[in-house]
Design a protein around this motif. Sequence first.
Motif, PDB file in Angstrom:
ATOM      1  N   VAL A   1      91.763   9.448  41.562  1.00 20.45           N
ATOM      2  CA  VAL A   1      93.080   8.742  41.808  1.00 20.45           C
ATOM      3  C   VAL A   1      92.762   7.288  41.312  1.00 20.45           C
ATOM      4  CG1 VAL A   1      94.640   7.803  43.249  1.00 20.45           C
ATOM      5  CG2 VAL A   1      93.975  10.155  43.410  1.00 20.45           C
ATOM      6  N   ARG A   2      93.604   6.579  40.562  1.00 15.29           N
ATOM      7  CA  ARG A   2      93.653   5.221  40.176  1.00 15.29           C
ATOM      8  C   ARG A   2      94.897   4.415  40.935  1.00 15.29           C
ATOM      9  NH1 ARG A   2      93.617   2.593  34.306  1.00 15.29           N
ATOM     10  NH2 ARG A   2      95.520   3.761  33.964  1.00 15.29           N
ATOM     11  N   PRO A   3      94.515   3.559  41.964  1.00 18.11           N
ATOM     12  CA  PRO A   3      95.422   2.753  42.596  1.00 18.11           C
ATOM     13  C   PRO A   3      95.595   1.536  41.805  1.00 18.11           C
ATOM     14  CG  PRO A   3      93.175   2.665  43.821  1.00 18.11           C
ATOM     15  CD  PRO A   3      93.111   3.338  42.553  1.00 18.11           C
TER      16      PRO A   3
ATOM     17  N   VAL B   1      84.406   2.107  37.904  1.00 19.59           N
ATOM     18  CA  VAL B   1      85.322   0.710  37.670  1.00 19.59           C
ATOM     19  C   VAL B   1      85.644   0.681  36.072  1.00 19.59           C
ATOM     20  CG1 VAL B   1      85.257  -1.687  37.745  1.00 19.59           C
ATOM     21  CG2 VAL B   1      84.288  -0.516  39.596  1.00 19.59           C
ATOM     22  N   LEU B   2      86.960   0.165  35.836  1.00 18.99           N
ATOM     23  CA  LEU B   2      87.421   0.183  34.410  1.00 18.99           C
ATOM     24  C   LEU B   2      86.967  -1.284  34.137  1.00 18.99           C
ATOM     25  CD1 LEU B   2      90.325   1.677  35.145  1.00 18.99           C
ATOM     26  CD2 LEU B   2      89.647   2.055  32.987  1.00 18.99           C
ATOM     27  N   ILE B   3      86.132  -1.514  33.154  1.00 21.67           N
ATOM     28  CA  ILE B   3      85.917  -2.772  32.649  1.00 21.67           C
ATOM     29  C   ILE B   3      86.724  -2.832  31.518  1.00 21.67           C
ATOM     30  CG2 ILE B   3      84.111  -4.225  31.286  1.00 21.67           C
ATOM     31  CD1 ILE B   3      83.367  -3.333  34.249  1.00 21.67           C
ATOM     32  N   GLU B   4      87.854  -3.725  32.011  1.00 21.85           N
ATOM     33  CA  GLU B   4      89.035  -3.773  31.164  1.00 21.85           C
ATOM     34  C   GLU B   4      89.480  -5.220  30.971  1.00 21.85           C
ATOM     35  OE1 GLU B   4      92.206  -1.137  32.197  1.00 21.85           O
ATOM     36  OE2 GLU B   4      92.046  -1.729  34.357  1.00 21.85           O
ATOM     37  N   THR B   5      88.758  -6.006  31.598  1.00 25.54           N
ATOM     38  CA  THR B   5      89.109  -7.683  31.343  1.00 25.54           C
ATOM     39  C   THR B   5      87.825  -8.223  30.809  1.00 25.54           C
ATOM     40  OG1 THR B   5      88.215  -8.203  33.639  1.00 25.54           O
ATOM     41  CG2 THR B   5      90.618  -7.453  33.506  1.00 25.54           C
TER      42      THR B   5
ATOM     43  N   GLU C   1      98.634   3.461  38.227  1.00 23.76           N
ATOM     44  CA  GLU C   1      98.569   2.111  37.649  1.00 23.76           C
ATOM     45  C   GLU C   1      99.318   1.906  36.224  1.00 23.76           C
ATOM     46  OE1 GLU C   1      95.896   0.283  35.835  1.00 23.76           O
ATOM     47  OE2 GLU C   1      96.004  -1.675  36.912  1.00 23.76           O
ATOM     48  N   ASP C   2      98.522   1.861  35.127  1.00 27.54           N
ATOM     49  CA  ASP C   2      99.231   1.719  33.885  1.00 27.54           C
ATOM     50  C   ASP C   2     100.142   2.560  33.547  1.00 27.54           C
ATOM     51  OD1 ASP C   2      97.577  -0.615  33.145  1.00 27.54           O
ATOM     52  OD2 ASP C   2      96.097   0.689  32.052  1.00 27.54           O
ATOM     53  N   ALA C   3     100.128   3.820  34.100  1.00 29.41           N
ATOM     54  CA  ALA C   3     100.865   4.737  33.563  1.00 29.41           C
ATOM     55  C   ALA C   3     102.048   5.071  34.534  1.00 29.41           C
ATOM     56  CB  ALA C   3     100.366   6.336  33.168  1.00 29.41           C
TER      57      ALA C   3
ATOM     58  N   CYS D   1      85.440   2.121  29.524  1.00 26.89           N
ATOM     59  CA  CYS D   1      86.068   1.134  28.643  1.00 26.89           C
ATOM     60  C   CYS D   1      87.664   1.141  28.652  1.00 26.89           C
ATOM     61  CB  CYS D   1      85.577   1.208  27.301  1.00 26.89           C
ATOM     62  SG  CYS D   1      83.784   0.714  26.924  1.00 26.89           S
ATOM     63  N   GLY D   2      88.046   0.264  29.487  1.00 28.42           N
ATOM     64  CA  GLY D   2      89.631   0.426  29.329  1.00 28.42           C
ATOM     65  C   GLY D   2      90.140  -0.730  28.186  1.00 28.42           C
ATOM     66  N   ARG D   3      90.098  -0.070  27.175  1.00 26.80           N
ATOM     67  CA  ARG D   3      90.153  -0.815  25.951  1.00 26.80           C
ATOM     68  C   ARG D   3      91.456  -1.745  25.672  1.00 26.80           C
ATOM     69  NH1 ARG D   3      90.276   3.815  21.199  1.00 26.80           N
ATOM     70  NH2 ARG D   3      88.458   4.500  22.431  1.00 26.80           N
ATOM     71  N   TRP D   4      92.536  -0.951  26.155  1.00 27.01           N
ATOM     72  CA  TRP D   4      93.790  -1.843  26.014  1.00 27.01           C
ATOM     73  C   TRP D   4      94.221  -2.900  26.836  1.00 27.01           C
ATOM     74  CZ3 TRP D   4      95.378  -0.344  21.674  1.00 27.01           C
ATOM     75  CH2 TRP D   4      94.967   1.105  21.121  1.00 27.01           C
ATOM     76  N   ASP D   5      93.764  -2.767  28.263  1.00 34.93           N
ATOM     77  CA  ASP D   5      93.900  -4.010  29.042  1.00 34.93           C
ATOM     78  C   ASP D   5      92.959  -4.958  28.599  1.00 34.93           C
ATOM     79  OD1 ASP D   5      95.837  -4.091  31.205  1.00 34.93           O
ATOM     80  OD2 ASP D   5      95.012  -2.191  31.937  1.00 34.93           O
ATOM     81  N   TYR D   6      91.896  -4.563  27.973  1.00 31.08           N
ATOM     82  CA  TYR D   6      90.603  -5.241  27.639  1.00 31.08           C
ATOM     83  C   TYR D   6      91.042  -6.532  26.502  1.00 31.08           C
ATOM     84  CZ  TYR D   6      85.851  -7.064  26.761  1.00 31.08           C
ATOM     85  OH  TYR D   6      84.642  -7.665  26.406  1.00 31.08           O
TER      86      TYR D   6
HETATM   87  O1  LIG Z   1      93.371   1.624  31.521  1.00 30.77           O
HETATM   88  C1  LIG Z   1      92.787   1.537  30.489  1.00 30.77           C
HETATM   89  C2  LIG Z   1      93.371   0.756  29.493  1.00 30.77           C
HETATM   90  O2  LIG Z   1      92.752   1.015  28.255  1.00 30.77           O
HETATM   91  O3  LIG Z   1      93.795  -0.361  29.593  1.00 30.77           O
END
Ligand SMILES: O=CC(=O)O
Length: 556
Positions: A170-172, A255-259, A123-125, A282-287
């Motif tokens: 693994v993050r799809p 689960v990433l809480i990033e929205t 995903e992000d990376a 806490c997916g802070r950047w996408d949040y």
């Molecule tokens: O996936 C992590 C984020 O901070 O976005």
Amino acid sequence: MMATYLGFYDVPEGVDLGGRYDEEFAGILTRDALQFVAALQREFRDHIRYAMECRRDVQRRYNSGELPGFDPATRLIREGNWACALVPPAVANRTVEITGPVERKMIINALNSGAKVFMADFEDALSPSWENLMRGQVNLRDAVNGTISFNDQARNRVYKLNGETAKLFVRPRGWHLPEDHILVDGAPVTGCLVDFGLYFFHNHAKFRATQGAGSGPFFYIPKIEHSREAKIWNRVFERAEKFAGIEKGSIRATVLIETLPAVFQMDEILYELRDHSIGLNCGRWDYIFSYIKTFQGHPDRLLPDRVQVGMTQHFMRSYSDLLIRTCHRRGVHAMGGMAAQIPVKDNPVANEAALELVRKDKLREVRAGHDGTWAAHPGLIPPIMEVFTSNMGGKPNQIQTARREDAGKITEEDLLQRPRGVRTMEGLRLNTRVGIQYLAAWLTGMGSVPLYNLMEDAATAEISRVQNWQWLKYGAVLDGEEVRVRVTPELFGRVVEEETARIQMEVGVEKFKRGRFEEACRIFTRQCTSPELDDFLTLNAYNQIVVCHPKTPSKI
Ligand SMILES: O=CC(=O)O
Ligand SMILES: CC(=O)SCCNC(=O)CCNC(=O)[C@H](O)C(C)(C)COP(=O)(O)OP(=O)(O)OC[C@H]1O[C@@H](n2cnc3c(N)ncnc32)[C@H](O)[C@@H]1OP(=O)(O)O
Ligand SMILES: [Mg+2]
């Protein structure tokens, strides 16, 4: 029929492959594996389409002034006394999780790094080119089998796995990304079902035998906006477990809480996934990206410079505190997020300053009650491990010890409070420089890069893009200038020109010419100035990396 024949994939009925043929890829894209992915696609495509339509619908409501909030219809779930399934002993201790793209050498380094968990990222990376995705699947299969190796000829060094390795998660990709190289019944398959489906198909048995102590495989789930999306994942997991003939609840996911919408749905998301959950992160950047996106129609919510929107802003602290309380109430891990600092190689003073910022961030997390956190780089693992282990009272996690009942008082206003700070010309310039360089890297197959001593990936780059868009859309006035300066298309045009020249100077004329900087500049400028905000930069730019026969070899 033979599994594969010369130069062609052997595909089941209704499946078409547009990606380049490769013998190694054919070992992943077997007829049976594709059949499994196609079955998932056929069973869930309508649910996914509906969930994406719901996202658009709720965004229209936010655009006309509505604010996100807790759903009165699910109050009983929030107030009810229920718990998620017990955390499997294999992953009770998640104090430090290293993350990284599914690149061969990085996978070995991450698994050997001393971190408790390695999150292998589609995903992000990762830039989701055919080459990267398929090579990533090959790499993960070899990693799970324990046979992965990498020969770095330039350094005369062979990389292999140590005896003890991190647990693999693994993050799809998120629900929104299609996989255009694989068609099912004439339409692109959902990207995350490819990532999940191929990985699960090839690895579930070996993973459970060697890594999961009878549980697993383990996943991270990104960019969820509503519990109905978690419900789809839950059904995907059940379907996969049934297919593999393994017990319900074997698969576990964080689960990433990033929205922003998802922070109001944390109990509901855990409830849907209660048999399969091992926490939230806490997916802070996408949040932060999502905060801007959610409020794209609200000119009164312009954010200050990106560097000022940290975890100590009231809305970010409230989100992390409520996540900890919610997870611990339900018996699962509350994971911290990623500090963007990475080691600074050629400057010990700057390096120590970067490490100090990371330590400070981690100390805040562990004191707040997080059970573990993310590290972007192996060099950060020892200091992060030290902060966490010396503040958790000898326990593998804080699920029972940091209940955070006080966070029960957090309100919608706390979670939405406007961040404080200033908007500056330097902020606009930095967004532009980072956005263009990130996109240039992404177009050439690299999804995470070091820029100005920080980790940049799709999530951090999104903040740069949407912040520029927001400031342009509403003509933000910049602070700190001698005369009143408003962000206009003309000003932005000049900034793009000057920052592109600066990038050329920084990277050198040769590299600039060889790279895809000019194309990145065009795409970034278009994305920042479009009348309607594009949902995702990766979706908007995806066509540029869809090729049957890539012009450049994979970076991984
Ligand atoms: O996936 C992590 C984020 O901070 O976005
Ligand atoms: C918002 C979010 O979603 S965060 C999660 C997604 N983002 C990520 O996962 C980013 C992961 N980190 C990275 O990709 C990289 O660390 C970068 C791009 C930030 C920095 O990369 P570089 O500057 O090339 O790293 P650097 O040169 O210092 O690497 C030194 C060594 O560490 C290894 N390394 C660096 N980062 C990682 C990692 N995350 N995992 C495993 N190994 C790593 C390199 O492979 C290299 O190994 P070698 O010495 O054997 O050759
Ligand atoms: Mg993210």
